[in-house]
Motif scaffolding. Structure first.
Motif, mmCIF file in Angstrom:
data_model
loop_
_atom_site.group_PDB
_atom_site.id
_atom_site.type_symbol
_atom_site.label_atom_id
_atom_site.label_comp_id
_atom_site.label_asym_id
_atom_site.label_seq_id
_atom_site.Cartn_x
_atom_site.Cartn_y
_atom_site.Cartn_z
ATOM 1 N N GLU A 114 99.955 28.258 -43.781
ATOM 2 C CA GLU A 114 100.230 27.208 -44.778
ATOM 3 C C GLU A 114 100.049 25.813 -44.160
ATOM 4 N N HIS A 115 100.495 25.651 -42.915
ATOM 5 C CA HIS A 115 100.348 24.341 -42.274
ATOM 6 C C HIS A 115 98.864 24.013 -42.078
ATOM 7 N N TYR A 116 98.079 25.011 -41.620
ATOM 8 C CA TYR A 116 96.670 24.713 -41.386
ATOM 9 C C TYR A 116 95.896 24.573 -42.695
ATOM 10 N N GLU A 117 96.363 25.241 -43.751
ATOM 11 C CA GLU A 117 95.733 25.013 -45.071
ATOM 12 C C GLU A 117 95.939 23.560 -45.500
ATOM 13 N N ARG A 118 97.150 23.047 -45.262
ATOM 14 C CA ARG A 118 97.432 21.660 -45.641
ATOM 15 C C ARG A 118 96.618 20.687 -44.783
ATOM 16 N N LEU A 119 96.429 21.036 -43.504
ATOM 17 C CA LEU A 119 95.607 20.180 -42.631
ATOM 18 C C LEU A 119 94.167 20.128 -43.164
ATOM 19 N N ALA B 237 98.797 14.900 -48.966
ATOM 20 C CA ALA B 237 98.050 15.137 -47.721
ATOM 21 C C ALA B 237 98.781 14.432 -46.582
ATOM 22 N N LYS B 238 98.778 15.058 -45.417
ATOM 23 C CA LYS B 238 99.513 14.485 -44.275
ATOM 24 C C LYS B 238 98.583 13.549 -43.502
ATOM 25 N N VAL B 239 98.400 12.384 -44.068
ATOM 26 C CA VAL B 239 97.462 11.390 -43.536
ATOM 27 C C VAL B 239 98.247 10.414 -42.666
ATOM 28 N N HIS C 176 99.689 7.100 -44.092
ATOM 29 C CA HIS C 176 100.779 7.160 -45.071
ATOM 30 C C HIS C 176 102.133 6.953 -44.410
ATOM 31 N N TYR C 177 102.195 7.206 -43.107
ATOM 32 C CA TYR C 177 103.495 7.185 -42.429
ATOM 33 C C TYR C 177 104.022 5.787 -42.149
ATOM 34 N N ILE C 178 103.223 4.773 -42.451
ATOM 35 C CA ILE C 178 103.746 3.402 -42.407
ATOM 36 C C ILE C 178 104.912 3.272 -43.381
ATOM 37 N N ALA D 162 112.433 10.676 -54.907
ATOM 38 C CA ALA D 162 111.231 11.381 -54.446
ATOM 39 C C ALA D 162 111.578 12.243 -53.231
ATOM 40 N N GLU D 163 111.845 11.614 -52.109
ATOM 41 C CA GLU D 163 112.123 12.386 -50.885
ATOM 42 C C GLU D 163 112.652 11.456 -49.815
ATOM 43 N N CYS D 164 112.871 12.005 -48.647
ATOM 44 C CA CYS D 164 113.328 11.236 -47.494
ATOM 45 C C CYS D 164 112.087 10.803 -46.707
ATOM 46 N N SER D 165 112.242 10.056 -45.644
ATOM 47 C CA SER D 165 111.069 9.547 -44.925
ATOM 48 C C SER D 165 110.182 10.667 -44.379
ATOM 49 N N GLY D 166 110.794 11.821 -44.078
ATOM 50 C CA GLY D 166 110.006 12.918 -43.522
ATOM 51 C C GLY D 166 110.548 14.282 -43.897
ATOM 52 N N ALA D 167 111.198 14.376 -45.054
ATOM 53 C CA ALA D 167 111.757 15.662 -45.493
ATOM 54 C C ALA D 167 111.943 15.618 -47.009
ATOM 55 N N ASN D 168 112.063 16.785 -47.618
ATOM 56 C CA ASN D 168 112.305 16.871 -49.061
ATOM 57 C C ASN D 168 113.803 16.931 -49.344
ATOM 58 N N VAL D 169 114.161 16.662 -50.592
ATOM 59 C CA VAL D 169 115.580 16.578 -50.922
ATOM 60 C C VAL D 169 115.944 17.545 -52.048
ATOM 61 N N PRO E 258 104.587 18.042 -50.695
ATOM 62 C CA PRO E 258 105.131 19.360 -51.046
ATOM 63 C C PRO E 258 105.398 20.178 -49.783
ATOM 64 N N GLY E 259 106.591 20.060 -49.288
ATOM 65 C CA GLY E 259 106.929 20.629 -47.981
ATOM 66 C C GLY E 259 106.860 22.142 -47.960
ATOM 67 N N ILE E 260 106.464 22.660 -46.815
ATOM 68 C CA ILE E 260 106.401 24.111 -46.621
ATOM 69 C C ILE E 260 107.833 24.661 -46.520
ATOM 70 N N THR E 261 108.738 23.876 -45.981
ATOM 71 C CA THR E 261 110.147 24.282 -45.937
ATOM 72 C C THR E 261 110.718 24.314 -47.358
ATOM 73 N N ARG E 262 110.373 23.301 -48.151
ATOM 74 C CA ARG E 262 110.811 23.244 -49.561
ATOM 75 C C ARG E 262 110.397 24.516 -50.298
ATOM 76 N N THR E 263 109.125 24.921 -50.142
ATOM 77 C CA THR E 263 108.643 26.142 -50.790
ATOM 78 C C THR E 263 109.416 27.356 -50.287
ATOM 79 N N THR F 209 115.170 19.211 -46.503
ATOM 80 C CA THR F 209 114.428 20.326 -45.903
ATOM 81 C C THR F 209 113.146 19.805 -45.273
ATOM 82 N N GLY F 210 112.809 20.330 -44.114
ATOM 83 C CA GLY F 210 111.556 19.961 -43.461
ATOM 84 C C GLY F 210 111.384 20.790 -42.199
ATOM 85 N N THR F 211 110.170 20.867 -41.721
ATOM 86 C CA THR F 211 109.886 21.636 -40.516
ATOM 87 C C THR F 211 110.766 21.165 -39.361
#
Ligand code: PMP
Length: 299
Positions: free
Chosen positions: A58-63, A154-156, A159-161, A188-195, A213-218, A250-252
């Motif tokens: 799932e992580h590499y699919e998102r990459l 997408a984990k670009v 975007h992390y600015i 929406a979410e936290c800076s690096g995790a879903n809520v 759409p976090g993999i941990t969330r799913t 939730t987050g990795t």
């Protein structure tokens, strides 16, 4: 001295396994100048049968999805990526590790596609990011980006600015984290995790659209469905969040971590009595591949 590597560390870079100090970066890279790179954050866990990378596919699919939407050339298959990652962990002797693959766009001082890229995987031994304490969070003054201005799913790198601004603001005001609203003023979410929030025994989490759409969330939604914990993907406002019984991220990196408060509102339910607490334990079992299907055994 780097917190991430020592003189024995190896990274993967375009087919070679080498020391991070041997890596040659290109100062004309479009990733460096404009933030057009794609990365992942993956965990590997120590198990009785060796290192286990959680949901590597799932992580590499998102990459790969990220490289497609950003038009960055990338030619590895999922199986190749998984094999390389296991080999890298093995070469470093790591089992409990954080894995950071990144696709770096080649030289281009313009805004068109860079036409070439480099692929690097770094990993380091890793415990928990946030620990077991409940987090004190604030509402951010920064919004999540409009999904019409970029691919928010997408984990670009660029975007992390937005996440860095929100995180910095939260530390300045003495908070552990920030909740960002979307352009419609929904949570929406936290800076690096879903809520997720819990209200009257029911869980709610914002739907896809304005979030990563976090993999941990799913994973958490799947566990809820399996165990009959009611969960619904729907929008909610910050006021609604401030009437919830409890909440968690939730987050990795964070895995499942409970919230103590948001702004002046303290979540009233004792964390140990919430769905979040049980899910935190079930998730820990899930990542190790040893989840019991007996709900009560989870705690
Ligand atoms: N939201 C954001 C903004 C993130 O950066 C992350 C981490 N990738 C997440 C949510 C959680 O995603 P995951 O569960 O896949 O780690």
């Amino acid at each position: 001295m780097s917190p991430y590597y020592n003189d024995k560390t190896l990274i993967f870079a375009d087919g070679n396994y080498l020391s991070p100090t041997e890596l040659k970066g290109d100062s004309y890279s479009q990733t460096l100048h404009y933030g057009n790179g794609v990365f992942e954050g993956i965990r590997s866990y120590k198990t009785a049968t060796g290192a286990r990378i959680f949901r590597a596919k799932e992580h590499y699919e998102r990459l790969i999805y990220g490289t497609e939407v950003m038009n960055i050339p990338f030619h590895y298959s999922i199986n190749e990526l998984i094999d390389i990652t296991y080999k890298l962990l093995d070469l470093n002797g790591f089992q409990d590790a954080y894995i950071r693959p990144i696709v770096v766009a080649g030289a281009n001082m313009g805004l068109g596609s860079a036409g070439e890229s480099s692929f690097i995987i770094q990993c380091w031994e890793w415990g928990k990011l946030m620990g077991d304490k409940l987090l004190k969070v604030r509402t951010s003054s920064f919004q999540r980006p409009n999904p019409k201005s970029c691919f928010v799913d997408a984990k670009v790198t660029g975007h992390y600015i937005n996440s860095i601004l929100a995180r910095n603001e939260s530390s300045v005001s003495g908070h552990d984290e920030a909740i960002l609203l979307d352009i419609n003023n929904n949570v929406a979410e936290c800076s690096g995790a879903n809520v997720f929030i819990e209200k009257d025994g029911q869980l709610f989490t914002p739907p896809k659209g304005h979030i990563m759409p976090g993999i941990t969330r799913t994973t958490i939604i799947e566990i809820c469905q399996e165990f009959g914990i009611p969960v619904e993907e729907r929008h909610f406002t910050i006021d609604e969040m401030k009437s919830a019984d409890s909440a968690f991220f939730t987050g990795t990196a964070a895995e499942v971590v409970g919230l103590k408060s948001i702004d002046d509102y303290v979540f009233p339910k004792s964390w140990e009595e919430t769905h979040g607490y049980r899910l935190m334990h079930l998730y820990k079992q899930e990542v190790l591949g040893e989840r019991s299907n007996n709900y009560s055994k989870a705690i």
